[in-house]
Write a protein that holds these residues in place. Structure first.
Motif, PDB file in Angstrom:
ATOM      1  N   CYS A  46     -43.171  71.226  22.730  1.00 36.80           N
ATOM      2  CA  CYS A  46     -43.531  72.601  22.376  1.00 36.80           C
ATOM      3  C   CYS A  46     -44.167  72.582  21.000  1.00 36.80           C
ATOM      4  O   CYS A  46     -43.862  71.721  20.176  1.00 36.80           O
ATOM      5  CB  CYS A  46     -42.304  73.504  22.329  1.00 36.80           C
ATOM      6  N   SER A  47     -45.020  73.563  20.746  1.00 37.06           N
ATOM      7  CA  SER A  47     -45.747  73.566  19.487  1.00 37.06           C
ATOM      8  C   SER A  47     -45.976  74.990  18.998  1.00 37.06           C
ATOM      9  O   SER A  47     -45.929  75.954  19.771  1.00 37.06           O
ATOM     10  CB  SER A  47     -47.092  72.855  19.672  1.00 37.06           C
ATOM     11  N   LEU A  48     -46.243  75.098  17.705  1.00 38.50           N
ATOM     12  CA  LEU A  48     -46.613  76.380  17.129  1.00 38.50           C
ATOM     13  C   LEU A  48     -47.988  76.840  17.608  1.00 38.50           C
ATOM     14  O   LEU A  48     -48.409  77.959  17.296  1.00 38.50           O
ATOM     15  CB  LEU A  48     -46.591  76.298  15.599  1.00 38.50           C
ATOM     16  N   ASP A  49     -48.696  75.988  18.364  1.00 32.64           N
ATOM     17  CA  ASP A  49     -49.934  76.444  18.995  1.00 32.64           C
ATOM     18  C   ASP A  49     -49.647  77.285  20.238  1.00 32.64           C
ATOM     19  O   ASP A  49     -50.564  77.653  20.983  1.00 32.64           O
ATOM     20  CB  ASP A  49     -50.864  75.272  19.329  1.00 32.64           C
ATOM     21  N   LYS A  50     -48.341  77.559  20.481  1.00 37.21           N
ATOM     22  CA  LYS A  50     -47.852  78.447  21.540  1.00 37.21           C
ATOM     23  C   LYS A  50     -47.951  77.832  22.939  1.00 37.21           C
ATOM     24  O   LYS A  50     -47.903  78.545  23.936  1.00 37.21           O
ATOM     25  CB  LYS A  50     -48.580  79.799  21.513  1.00 37.21           C
ATOM     26  N   THR A  51     -48.050  76.504  23.015  1.00 35.09           N
ATOM     27  CA  THR A  51     -48.105  75.858  24.323  1.00 35.09           C
ATOM     28  C   THR A  51     -46.909  74.944  24.536  1.00 35.09           C
ATOM     29  O   THR A  51     -46.299  74.447  23.589  1.00 35.09           O
ATOM     30  CB  THR A  51     -49.385  75.010  24.486  1.00 35.09           C
ATOM     31  N   ILE A  52     -46.587  74.742  25.806  1.00 33.30           N
ATOM     32  CA  ILE A  52     -45.639  73.722  26.248  1.00 33.30           C
ATOM     33  C   ILE A  52     -46.435  72.745  27.099  1.00 33.30           C
ATOM     34  O   ILE A  52     -47.210  73.163  27.968  1.00 33.30           O
ATOM     35  CB  ILE A  52     -44.501  74.321  27.083  1.00 33.30           C
ATOM     36  N   ARG A  53     -46.267  71.479  26.838  1.00 36.66           N
ATOM     37  CA  ARG A  53     -47.012  70.465  27.576  1.00 36.66           C
ATOM     38  C   ARG A  53     -46.055  69.462  28.218  1.00 36.66           C
ATOM     39  O   ARG A  53     -45.058  69.075  27.607  1.00 36.66           O
ATOM     40  CB  ARG A  53     -48.002  69.736  26.645  1.00 36.66           C
ATOM     41  N   ILE A  54     -46.380  69.068  29.432  1.00 36.12           N
ATOM     42  CA  ILE A  54     -45.638  68.024  30.145  1.00 36.12           C
ATOM     43  C   ILE A  54     -46.466  66.748  30.106  1.00 36.12           C
ATOM     44  O   ILE A  54     -47.675  66.757  30.368  1.00 36.12           O
ATOM     45  CB  ILE A  54     -45.368  68.428  31.605  1.00 36.12           C
ATOM     46  N   TRP A  55     -45.782  65.639  29.769  1.00 33.07           N
ATOM     47  CA  TRP A  55     -46.460  64.354  29.620  1.00 33.07           C
ATOM     48  C   TRP A  55     -45.785  63.283  30.471  1.00 33.07           C
ATOM     49  O   TRP A  55     -44.585  63.343  30.721  1.00 33.07           O
ATOM     50  CB  TRP A  55     -46.433  63.892  28.162  1.00 33.07           C
ATOM     51  N   ASP A  56     -46.563  62.303  30.858  1.00 29.66           N
ATOM     52  CA  ASP A  56     -46.062  61.085  31.497  1.00 29.66           C
ATOM     53  C   ASP A  56     -46.366  59.938  30.539  1.00 29.66           C
ATOM     54  O   ASP A  56     -47.507  59.802  30.069  1.00 29.66           O
ATOM     55  CB  ASP A  56     -46.765  60.870  32.842  1.00 29.66           C
ATOM     56  N   LEU A  57     -45.373  59.106  30.242  1.00 35.17           N
ATOM     57  CA  LEU A  57     -45.558  58.022  29.290  1.00 35.17           C
ATOM     58  C   LEU A  57     -46.660  57.044  29.694  1.00 35.17           C
ATOM     59  O   LEU A  57     -47.197  56.323  28.855  1.00 35.17           O
ATOM     60  CB  LEU A  57     -44.251  57.251  29.106  1.00 35.17           C
ATOM     61  N   ARG A  58     -47.021  57.038  30.981  1.00 34.38           N
ATOM     62  CA  ARG A  58     -47.984  56.050  31.472  1.00 34.38           C
ATOM     63  C   ARG A  58     -49.436  56.468  31.269  1.00 34.38           C
ATOM     64  O   ARG A  58     -50.343  55.675  31.504  1.00 34.38           O
ATOM     65  CB  ARG A  58     -47.718  55.770  32.955  1.00 34.38           C
ATOM     66  N   ASP A  84     -44.904  82.580  22.600  1.00 28.00           N
ATOM     67  CA  ASP A  84     -44.679  82.722  21.168  1.00 28.00           C
ATOM     68  C   ASP A  84     -43.463  81.920  20.712  1.00 28.00           C
ATOM     69  O   ASP A  84     -42.376  82.057  21.269  1.00 28.00           O
ATOM     70  CB  ASP A  84     -44.493  84.205  20.825  1.00 28.00           C
ATOM     71  N   ARG A  85     -43.646  81.063  19.715  1.00 29.10           N
ATOM     72  CA  ARG A  85     -42.598  80.260  19.075  1.00 29.10           C
ATOM     73  C   ARG A  85     -41.700  79.543  20.100  1.00 29.10           C
ATOM     74  O   ARG A  85     -40.481  79.729  20.118  1.00 29.10           O
ATOM     75  CB  ARG A  85     -41.756  81.140  18.159  1.00 29.10           C
ATOM     76  N   PRO A  86     -42.260  78.701  20.954  1.00 26.13           N
ATOM     77  CA  PRO A  86     -41.447  78.075  21.999  1.00 26.13           C
ATOM     78  C   PRO A  86     -40.604  76.907  21.489  1.00 26.13           C
ATOM     79  O   PRO A  86     -40.993  76.175  20.579  1.00 26.13           O
ATOM     80  CB  PRO A  86     -42.502  77.575  22.991  1.00 26.13           C
ATOM     81  N   ILE A  87     -39.430  76.751  22.089  1.00 22.61           N
ATOM     82  CA  ILE A  87     -38.590  75.564  21.952  1.00 22.61           C
ATOM     83  C   ILE A  87     -38.143  75.183  23.363  1.00 22.61           C
ATOM     84  O   ILE A  87     -38.139  76.031  24.260  1.00 22.61           O
ATOM     85  CB  ILE A  87     -37.363  75.797  21.035  1.00 22.61           C
ATOM     86  N   CYS A  88     -37.776  73.921  23.596  1.00 23.50           N
ATOM     87  CA  CYS A  88     -37.527  73.508  24.974  1.00 23.50           C
ATOM     88  C   CYS A  88     -36.537  72.357  25.055  1.00 23.50           C
ATOM     89  O   CYS A  88     -36.300  71.648  24.079  1.00 23.50           O
ATOM     90  CB  CYS A  88     -38.833  73.107  25.650  1.00 23.50           C
ATOM     91  N   SER A  89     -35.990  72.169  26.264  1.00 27.45           N
ATOM     92  CA  SER A  89     -35.074  71.053  26.511  1.00 27.45           C
ATOM     93  C   SER A  89     -34.924  70.817  28.002  1.00 27.45           C
ATOM     94  O   SER A  89     -34.856  71.774  28.791  1.00 27.45           O
ATOM     95  CB  SER A  89     -33.697  71.339  25.909  1.00 27.45           C
ATOM     96  N   PHE A  90     -34.874  69.537  28.406  1.00 28.02           N
ATOM     97  CA  PHE A  90     -34.538  69.168  29.778  1.00 28.02           C
ATOM     98  C   PHE A  90     -33.058  69.413  30.033  1.00 28.02           C
ATOM     99  O   PHE A  90     -32.224  69.320  29.121  1.00 28.02           O
ATOM    100  CB  PHE A  90     -34.827  67.693  30.032  1.00 28.02           C
ATOM    101  N   ASP A  91     -32.722  69.692  31.297  1.00 30.52           N
ATOM    102  CA  ASP A  91     -31.324  69.729  31.697  1.00 30.52           C
ATOM    103  C   ASP A  91     -30.866  68.286  31.943  1.00 30.52           C
ATOM    104  O   ASP A  91     -31.685  67.365  32.011  1.00 30.52           O
ATOM    105  CB  ASP A  91     -31.136  70.610  32.937  1.00 30.52           C
TER     106      ASP A  91
END
Length: 344
Positions: A126-138, A150-157
């Motif tokens: 998550c970023s102050l650019d107001k986006t959430i991004r999903i990534w794959d390490l590969r 607005d002002r996102p924070i996040c966490s996996f279960d």
């Protein structure tokens, strides 16, 4: 050893290290609990061996800085970390040869949260650019991207099937990882004190609770299924749970806790102070700007311990080891804690 209120009250500082000259931004235990890593405002990344109880390496990220840092899934030799200098690219680093494996560009403002999937090579940011991004390490290519939040924070279960997003210090949105593009499958509005901002969001290990930390004098536990606020821990009515006093040390611990309880945990300067669950999900812990650690029971809302680590500054980072009976706290110094065997 089972984690109980008496065990938590017995914790004492085992080792303190002063490898850093500035605030520690983040600390993380490896999945097997045998290592820990920290990132700091002095651009240092320090690796600790928990079995030996000492720092074993220091890396420098002088060009990019070092803000949030996470071990990758099931691997104690690779990390991802976000920057606080130059740009907002996330970097994938090998700790065996100290080389970057991959870069994850895209964010255009400071990254506010990094969460690694517990079951696969996927992470979210998550970023102050107001986006959430999903990534794959590969691959460096982003796998998913939200509309502005607005002002996102996040966490996996803990099962890696869903993740939670805190939005505008008011809403929790739940996403299915495999159907991320469809948007959240559930959303809760939390009626909390709007004078403070949410700074962190974590699931308990049983997946039933979500812990929200703030930059005010309050943390909150939410039911992960219904969104109901279960507990708020802050300055409030006096209630504390103790077993009979058995020695003078026990009396001193109780008096310290009583005094600290009357004041709650200190965060008068609006700092980002990290909170965490114990691995059994039965207690929550948070550092304070006065260098103490406050511990509450999630079952009865009672404060069970206040631990003084003699930190010279606010405790900015706190984590309980996922495998061993130890936890770590950090300001500009790093402190590792162990329960006192003499108390049992």
């Amino acid at each position: 050893m089972k984690i109980t209120d008496s065990v938590l009250r017995s914790f004492r500082v085992a080792r303190t290290y002063r490898e850093n000259s500035d605030k520690v931004n983040c600390l993380e235990y490896s999945p097997n609990g045998e290592n820990a890593i920290s990132s700091s405002d002095d651009d240092r990344i320090v690796v600790y061996d928990i079995t030996q109880g000492k720092p074993i390496d220091t890396l420098y990220s002088k060009k990019y800085g070092a803000d949030l840092i996470r071990y990758t899934h099931g691997d104690s030799q690779k990390v991802i970390y976000s920057s606080n200098k130059l740009d907002d690219t996330i970097r994938y680093l090998s700790l065996t040869d100290y080389k970057y494996i991959r870069y994850f560009p895209g964010h255009t403002a400071r990254v506010t949260a990094l969460s690694m999937s517990p079951v696969e090579d996927m992470f979210i940011s998550c970023s102050l650019d107001k986006t959430i991004r999903i990534w794959d390490l590969r691959t460096e290519n982003v796998q998913g991207l939200t509309e502005p939040l607005d002002r996102p924070i996040c966490s996996f279960d803990p099962d890696g099937l869903i993740f939670a997003v805190g939005v505008n210090s008011q809403f929790i949105k739940l996403y299915d990882v495999r159907a991320f593009a469809k948007g959240p499958f559930n959303s809760f509005e939390l009626r909390m004190n709007r004078s403070c901002d949410w700074t962190g969001l974590k699931f308990s290990n049983d997946g039933k609770q979500i812990l929200i930390s703030t930059n005010g004098g309050m943390i909150c536990i939410v039911n992960a299924f219904t969104g109901d606020v279960m507990h708020k821990f802050s300055v409030g009515p006096f209630h504390i749970c103790y077993k009979p006093i058995e020695n003078l040390e026990g009396l001193s611990s109780i008096l310290t806790c009583l005094i600290a309880h009357l004041k709650g945990y200190n965060n008068s300067k609006g700092l980002k102070l990290e909170a965490c669950f114990t691995p059994d999900s039965q207690f929550v812990m948070i550092g304070s700007e006065d260098g103490r650690v406050h511990v509450w029971s999630t079952e009865n809302k009672m404060k069970v311990a206040v631990l003084d680590g003699k930190h010279p500054g606010p405790i900015s980072a706190l984590q309980f080891n996922p495998r061993y009976m130890t936890f770590a706290t950090a300001c500009s110094s790093m402190t590792f804690w162990l329960p006192s065997v003499e108390d049992f």
